[in-house]
Design an enzyme around this catalytic site. Structure first.
Site, PDB file in Angstrom:
ATOM      1  N   GLY A 127       0.812  -1.092  -0.094  1.00  0.00           N
ATOM      2  CA  GLY A 127      -0.058   0.098  -0.020  1.00  0.00           C
ATOM      3  C   GLY A 127       0.837   1.180  -0.114  1.00  0.00           C
ATOM      4  O   GLY A 127       2.160   1.096  -0.302  1.00  0.00           O
ATOM      5  N   HIS A 187       4.449   1.552  -7.963  1.00  0.00           N
ATOM      6  CA  HIS A 187       3.232   0.749  -8.103  1.00  0.00           C
ATOM      7  C   HIS A 187       2.432   0.644  -9.213  1.00  0.00           C
ATOM      8  O   HIS A 187       2.091  -0.504  -9.927  1.00  0.00           O
ATOM      9  CB  HIS A 187       2.226   0.711  -6.833  1.00  0.00           C
ATOM     10  CG  HIS A 187       3.117   0.618  -5.335  1.00  0.00           C
ATOM     11  ND1 HIS A 187       3.382   1.776  -4.698  1.00  0.00           N
ATOM     12  CD2 HIS A 187       3.843  -0.389  -4.721  1.00  0.00           C
ATOM     13  CE1 HIS A 187       4.046   1.187  -3.358  1.00  0.00           C
ATOM     14  NE2 HIS A 187       4.076  -0.120  -3.588  1.00  0.00           N
ATOM     15  N   GLY A 192       8.913  -5.352  -8.815  1.00  0.00           N
ATOM     16  CA  GLY A 192       9.849  -4.258  -9.354  1.00  0.00           C
ATOM     17  C   GLY A 192      11.277  -4.794  -8.753  1.00  0.00           C
ATOM     18  O   GLY A 192      11.627  -5.173  -7.833  1.00  0.00           O
TER      19      GLY A 192
HETATM   20  P1  AMP Z   1       6.144  -2.427  -1.521  1.00  0.00           P
HETATM   21  O1  AMP Z   1       4.702  -1.991  -1.615  1.00  0.00           O
HETATM   22  O2  AMP Z   1       7.087  -1.573  -1.316  1.00  0.00           O
HETATM   23  O3  AMP Z   1       6.160  -3.771  -1.002  1.00  0.00           O
HETATM   24  O4  AMP Z   1       6.300  -2.665  -3.070  1.00  0.00           O
HETATM   25  C1  AMP Z   1       5.386  -3.455  -3.855  1.00  0.00           C
HETATM   26  C2  AMP Z   1       6.014  -3.605  -5.189  1.00  0.00           C
HETATM   27  O5  AMP Z   1       6.159  -2.571  -6.084  1.00  0.00           O
HETATM   28  C3  AMP Z   1       7.305  -4.607  -5.284  1.00  0.00           C
HETATM   29  O6  AMP Z   1       7.224  -5.640  -6.091  1.00  0.00           O
HETATM   30  C4  AMP Z   1       8.151  -3.403  -5.374  1.00  0.00           C
HETATM   31  O7  AMP Z   1       9.566  -3.863  -5.947  1.00  0.00           O
HETATM   32  C5  AMP Z   1       7.453  -2.272  -6.415  1.00  0.00           C
HETATM   33  N1  AMP Z   1       8.106  -1.367  -6.503  1.00  0.00           N
HETATM   34  C6  AMP Z   1       8.085  -0.189  -5.232  1.00  0.00           C
HETATM   35  N2  AMP Z   1       8.686   0.941  -5.446  1.00  0.00           N
HETATM   36  C7  AMP Z   1       9.027   0.719  -6.868  1.00  0.00           C
HETATM   37  C8  AMP Z   1       9.722   1.702  -7.914  1.00  0.00           C
HETATM   38  N3  AMP Z   1      10.116   2.868  -7.612  1.00  0.00           N
HETATM   39  N4  AMP Z   1       9.634   1.009  -9.026  1.00  0.00           N
HETATM   40  C9  AMP Z   1       9.107  -0.094  -9.584  1.00  0.00           C
HETATM   41  N5  AMP Z   1       8.663  -0.861  -8.642  1.00  0.00           N
HETATM   42  C10 AMP Z   1       8.566  -0.514  -7.278  1.00  0.00           C
END
Ligand code: AMP
Length: 278
Positions: free
Chosen positions: A28, A34, A147
């Protein structure tokens, strides 16, 4: 778009979906990083399912579980506008109705967790793999989107899928950055303006490293020294170089090198990570 917070309803809704399912697991506080995963999932699948869950079992005792940003209304709006079919937003009790100390976990091997983020966050990737496996089973996704910002996580999930024969395709997605190259992160919200400027030196170190590597004359030592100088005001946790295909540390850099940095900001002690393929 359906917002679902219990497992029975999720299973029912997933049963009713026709065609392929793209899953985007998140914690979130959604941002354009995201959104890029969600957009790619929407392009490549008939249905997109986004999970929003701040997963307690991937946080260490002294980490930011309680203060992790939670912005459900904005998240739902972003998902709705992006054409998401189902948002799965369970509470920890829904995900872990059993005794948390008596859970079946998926624990990736030391070879991949005893380094980089896994080293400073013991148990972190056990929590990640376990929740992701649950989400794979619940969503029955055809593809799942991760990501490259969290490259070690992506590598470990790919290994889990291969090792355990999950019937799902993992789709890696490039890092989305602000105009000034700061990698987008939910944790950027913690940063004071002064710290944000200092934090820019993380991506600056990586982009300068790539230039130095491409110039053909720079050694790994010279790149590390340049990075340390740029990041003087940060508390650098690691600057590492791995082979992007094996995640083994490299003595010498080459065209397969992935350079990774983790560092903390001076005032709010925010832990930021970033990486670049040289
Ligand atoms: P998180 O909510 O931080 O657990 O991230 C959820 C997904 O979004 C994960 O696969 C992350 O690697 C991806 N993600 C977060 N920040 C970025 C970004 N700046 N660029 C690309 N993917 C991202």
């Amino acid at each position: 778009m359906k917002i679902i917070n219990n497992i029975k309803d999720l299973k029912e809704e997933i049963k009713n979906l026709k065609g392929t399912i793209g899953l985007v697991p998140t914690m979130g506080a959604l941002h354009d990083g995201h959104k890029s995963l969600i957009d790619k999932a929407a392009k490549e699948n008939d249905n997109v399912v986004v999970s929003i869950f701040v997963n307690p079992i991937q946080f260490g005792a002294n980490e930011d579980l309680d203060k992790y940003p939670r912005t459900p209304e904005n998240d739902y709006k972003l998902c709705e506008n992006a054409g998401v079919k189902i948002v799965f937003a369970p509470t920890p009790d829904v995900m872990y109705s059993q005794d948390k100390n008596n859970l079946t976990l998926i624990c990736p091997p030391y070879s991949v967790v005893d380094k980089l983020c896994g080293k400073s966050r013991p148990g972190h990737f056990d929590g990640v793999c376990s929740v992701v496996a649950k989400l794979f089973n619940l969503s029955k996704a055809t593809r799942a989107y991760f990501g490259q910002k969290d490259y070690q996580q992506l590598f470990i999930i790919q290994k889990m899928v291969k090792d355990l024969n999950f019937d799902i395709e993992i789709v890696p997605c490039p890092i989305v950055r602000e105009n000034d190259n700061l990698a987008l992160s939910s944790r950027n919200r913690y940063l004071k303006d002064s710290e944000r400027k200092i934090a820019l030196n993380i991506s600056k170190s990586l982009f300068e490293a790539k230039k130095l590597f491409e110039s053909g004359t720079a050694t790994k030592r010279a790149i590390i020294d340049n990075s340390l100088k740029l990041m003087e005001e940060l508390d650098v946790e690691y600057i590492e170089f791995v082979d992007v295909n094996t995640f083994e540390f490299q003595d010498e850099i080459d065209e397969n090198t992935l350079m990774l940095i983790a560092a903390r900001t001076p005032e709010t002690n925010t832990r930021l990570i970033d990486n670049i393929k040289l």
